[in-house]
Write a protein that holds these residues in place. Structure first.
Motif, PDB file in Angstrom:
ATOM      1  N   ARG A  71      52.880 -55.406  10.302  1.00  0.00           N
ATOM      2  CA  ARG A  71      52.485 -55.279   8.914  1.00  0.00           C
ATOM      3  C   ARG A  71      51.097 -54.668   8.792  1.00  0.00           C
ATOM      4  N   GLU A  72      50.203 -54.996   9.699  1.00  0.00           N
ATOM      5  CA  GLU A  72      48.835 -54.502   9.637  1.00  0.00           C
ATOM      6  C   GLU A  72      48.626 -53.241  10.472  1.00  0.00           C
ATOM      7  N   LYS A  73      49.749 -52.612  10.825  1.00  0.00           N
ATOM      8  CA  LYS A  73      49.684 -51.357  11.582  1.00  0.00           C
ATOM      9  C   LYS A  73      48.884 -51.515  12.877  1.00  0.00           C
ATOM     10  N   LYS A  74      49.263 -52.570  13.612  1.00  0.00           N
ATOM     11  CA  LYS A  74      48.698 -52.816  14.935  1.00  0.00           C
ATOM     12  C   LYS A  74      47.192 -53.069  14.923  1.00  0.00           C
ATOM     13  N   VAL A  75      46.740 -53.760  13.909  1.00  0.00           N
ATOM     14  CA  VAL A  75      45.363 -54.227  13.923  1.00  0.00           C
ATOM     15  C   VAL A  75      45.294 -55.438  14.841  1.00  0.00           C
ATOM     16  N   ILE A  76      44.429 -55.394  15.838  1.00  0.00           N
ATOM     17  CA  ILE A  76      44.372 -56.458  16.830  1.00  0.00           C
ATOM     18  C   ILE A  76      43.437 -57.552  16.354  1.00  0.00           C
ATOM     19  N   ARG A  77      43.858 -58.798  16.571  1.00  0.00           N
ATOM     20  CA  ARG A  77      43.042 -59.927  16.142  1.00  0.00           C
ATOM     21  C   ARG A  77      42.228 -60.458  17.309  1.00  0.00           C
ATOM     22  N   THR A 109      49.751 -60.334  27.509  1.00  0.00           N
ATOM     23  CA  THR A 109      48.986 -59.957  28.694  1.00  0.00           C
ATOM     24  C   THR A 109      48.397 -61.217  29.290  1.00  0.00           C
ATOM     25  N   PRO A 110      48.380 -61.343  30.615  1.00  0.00           N
ATOM     26  CA  PRO A 110      47.842 -62.557  31.230  1.00  0.00           C
ATOM     27  C   PRO A 110      46.363 -62.718  30.937  1.00  0.00           C
ATOM     28  N   ASP A 348      39.584 -45.327  17.606  1.00  0.00           N
ATOM     29  CA  ASP A 348      40.089 -45.649  16.268  1.00  0.00           C
ATOM     30  C   ASP A 348      41.038 -46.841  16.237  1.00  0.00           C
ATOM     31  N   ILE A 349      41.201 -47.525  17.363  1.00  0.00           N
ATOM     32  CA  ILE A 349      41.993 -48.754  17.361  1.00  0.00           C
ATOM     33  C   ILE A 349      41.260 -49.798  16.517  1.00  0.00           C
ATOM     34  N   ILE A 364      32.768 -61.350  24.612  1.00  0.00           N
ATOM     35  CA  ILE A 364      33.437 -60.488  23.640  1.00  0.00           C
ATOM     36  C   ILE A 364      34.201 -59.372  24.339  1.00  0.00           C
ATOM     37  N   LEU A 365      33.607 -58.799  25.381  1.00  0.00           N
ATOM     38  CA  LEU A 365      34.287 -57.729  26.114  1.00  0.00           C
ATOM     39  C   LEU A 365      35.587 -58.235  26.734  1.00  0.00           C
ATOM     40  N   LEU A 366      35.563 -59.467  27.218  1.00  0.00           N
ATOM     41  CA  LEU A 366      36.773 -60.042  27.808  1.00  0.00           C
ATOM     42  C   LEU A 366      37.855 -60.232  26.755  1.00  0.00           C
ATOM     43  N   LEU A 367      37.470 -60.661  25.547  1.00  0.00           N
ATOM     44  CA  LEU A 367      38.441 -60.804  24.467  1.00  0.00           C
ATOM     45  C   LEU A 367      39.079 -59.461  24.134  1.00  0.00           C
ATOM     46  N   ILE A 368      38.263 -58.413  24.069  1.00  0.00           N
ATOM     47  CA  ILE A 368      38.785 -57.074  23.779  1.00  0.00           C
ATOM     48  C   ILE A 368      39.707 -56.617  24.905  1.00  0.00           C
ATOM     49  N   LYS A 369      39.302 -56.862  26.123  1.00  0.00           N
ATOM     50  CA  LYS A 369      40.118 -56.426  27.271  1.00  0.00           C
ATOM     51  C   LYS A 369      41.466 -57.134  27.279  1.00  0.00           C
ATOM     52  N   ASN A 370      41.476 -58.406  26.908  1.00  0.00           N
ATOM     53  CA  ASN A 370      42.719 -59.167  26.959  1.00  0.00           C
ATOM     54  C   ASN A 370      43.695 -58.818  25.842  1.00  0.00           C
ATOM     55  N   THR A 371      43.330 -57.909  24.949  1.00  0.00           N
ATOM     56  CA  THR A 371      44.296 -57.402  23.976  1.00  0.00           C
ATOM     57  C   THR A 371      45.212 -56.373  24.614  1.00  0.00           C
TER      58      THR A 371
END
Length: 387
Positions: A71-77, A109-110, A348-349, A364-371
């Motif tokens: 619905r959110e066009k692949k906006v990652i949380r 993703t693990p 643009d992600i 924070i970098l780890l959270l982004i990587k784990n997406t």
């Protein structure tokens, strides 16, 4: 012993299902060192064994999340991670590495952190440089005190006092906030200003009686809580900024005007402001934001979520549909480090999330990587590369 309610809350946190309010509740509970020990003991001894016995339907949770993503066009949380409870992820990783692995977790993703960190990139702090009217420069840092005839600072804020004797002539001070810094100032009229990283404010030591109160945001970002004109014999308050002038009566608003950006954003939280540009005058209502494109000389107004805009003064990052390229600008200023996106297709992600400003950048970098959108990242003394 942990109550069923708190146990339920812990499991929701560990399975990426806790809301922001639930995270806040968990953080408050863990202020007690006894509860912190109970939390750690629960994770280490029970979580891997009990996970399959929970009433949580992980497949259903994943389906719900996938629908939301579509619905959110692949906006990652990105999950809001409070400093007090973030270490739980490290505990969980250690447990899962030896006893259990998610085959189908919420981000598909693990959970892992196999990246070797060569240094810890600390969050920003309260610091600023004060330039006095005689040109002398004072470094303001947490723990240091400074005092003049008109102002005093404890290293976390600086407060000016009103002096009728000195209000006949205008003397200006500059408060400059470096990258990796923030600071609070109370002007002599009682106006409160929060300054973000890489910002500079020019202001009078005392406002001249009978004249409009005027300051200048030279560059950067500032949030103003203006003392109303009714307390100052009707004297209006103005903020000068490149390409625009803002006139207020008594209000709360945010200005974002960085040197390396071509757009100036003025967001009204409460009250009323008038923006004067070469294109004319624009009135803003609460929850409206003006976007002045200084290259095209165009201004547009839209409704915004002010919580996101001013989250920085409350110690949080709030991102709503924010492209990664914009997020790294915010992070690079606060952590005072260059961040580069090696794969330009990732710029643009878009991400949604609430994060604490006071956690280490690696969190924070780890959270982004784990997406699963960022393959890896490298850090060194003065640069981060996202791959």
């Amino acid at each position: 012993m942990i109550s069923p309610i708190k146990e339920n809350l812990i499991v929701k946190f560990l399975t990426n299902q806790a809301s922001a309010s639930e995270l806040d509740e968990l953080e408050i509970w863990m202020q007690d060192s006894n509860n912190e020990q109970l939390f750690e003991s629960y994770v280490k001894t029970n979580y891997a064994i009990e996970f399959n016995m929970r009433t949580f339907n992980l497949n259903k949770a994943k389906d719900t999340l996938q629908k939301e993503i579509t619905r959110e066009k692949k906006v990652i949380r990105l999950k809001k991670m409070r400093k007090k409870i973030y270490y739980a992820a490290a505990i969980l990783i250690g447990v899962l590495a030896t006893s259990y692995h998610f085959k189908d977790n919420l981000f598909n993703t693990p959970i892992e952190n196999s990246i070797k960190i060569t240094n810890t990139i600390e969050a920003g702090t309260n610091k600023a440089t004060l330039t006095l009217e005689d040109g002398s420069v004072i470094l303001l840092e947490k723990g240091d005190t400074f005092q003049t005839q008109n102002a005093n600072s404890n290293g976390e804020k600086i407060v000016y006092t009103n002096s009728e004797e000195n209000s006949k002539t205008i003397k200006y001070n500059y408060l400059t906030i470096p990258r990796g810094g923030q600071f609070f100032i109370e002007l002599s009229d009682g106006t409160k200003v929060w300054l973000n990283s890489e910002s500079q404010l020019k202001y009078p030591v005392n406002f001249k009686k009978g004249d409009a109160r005027q300051v200048e945001l030279v560059y950067g970002e500032a949030y103003f809580d203006v003392s109303p004109s009714t307390k100052h014999n009707g004297a209006k308050f103005k903020v000068l900024n490149k390409s625009q002038e803002i006139e207020v009566l008594g209000t709360m608003f945010n200005i974002k005007s960085y040197k390396d950006e071509t757009n100036i954003y003025t967001t009204l939280v409460e009250g009323k402001v008038e923006i004067n540009t070469s294109k004319g005058k624009q009135l803003l209502a609460p929850n409206q934001q003006s976007n002045l494109d200084i290259v095209l000389n165009k201004i547009a107004i839209k409704e915004v979520n002010t919580k996101e805009v001013i989250s920085w003064i409350h110690g949080d990052f709030v991102f709503q549909n924010k492209p990664l390229k914009d997020i790294i600008k915010v992070l690079s200023r606060w952590y005072d480090i260059e961040i580069e996106i090696e794969n330009k297709s990732l710029e643009d992600i878009k991400f949604n999330g609430e994060l604490s400003k006071y956690q280490n950048l690696e969190d924070i970098l780890l959270l982004i990587k784990n997406t699963n959108y960022i393959n890896n990242y490298e850090t060194n003394t003065n640069k981060v590369i996202l791959k």
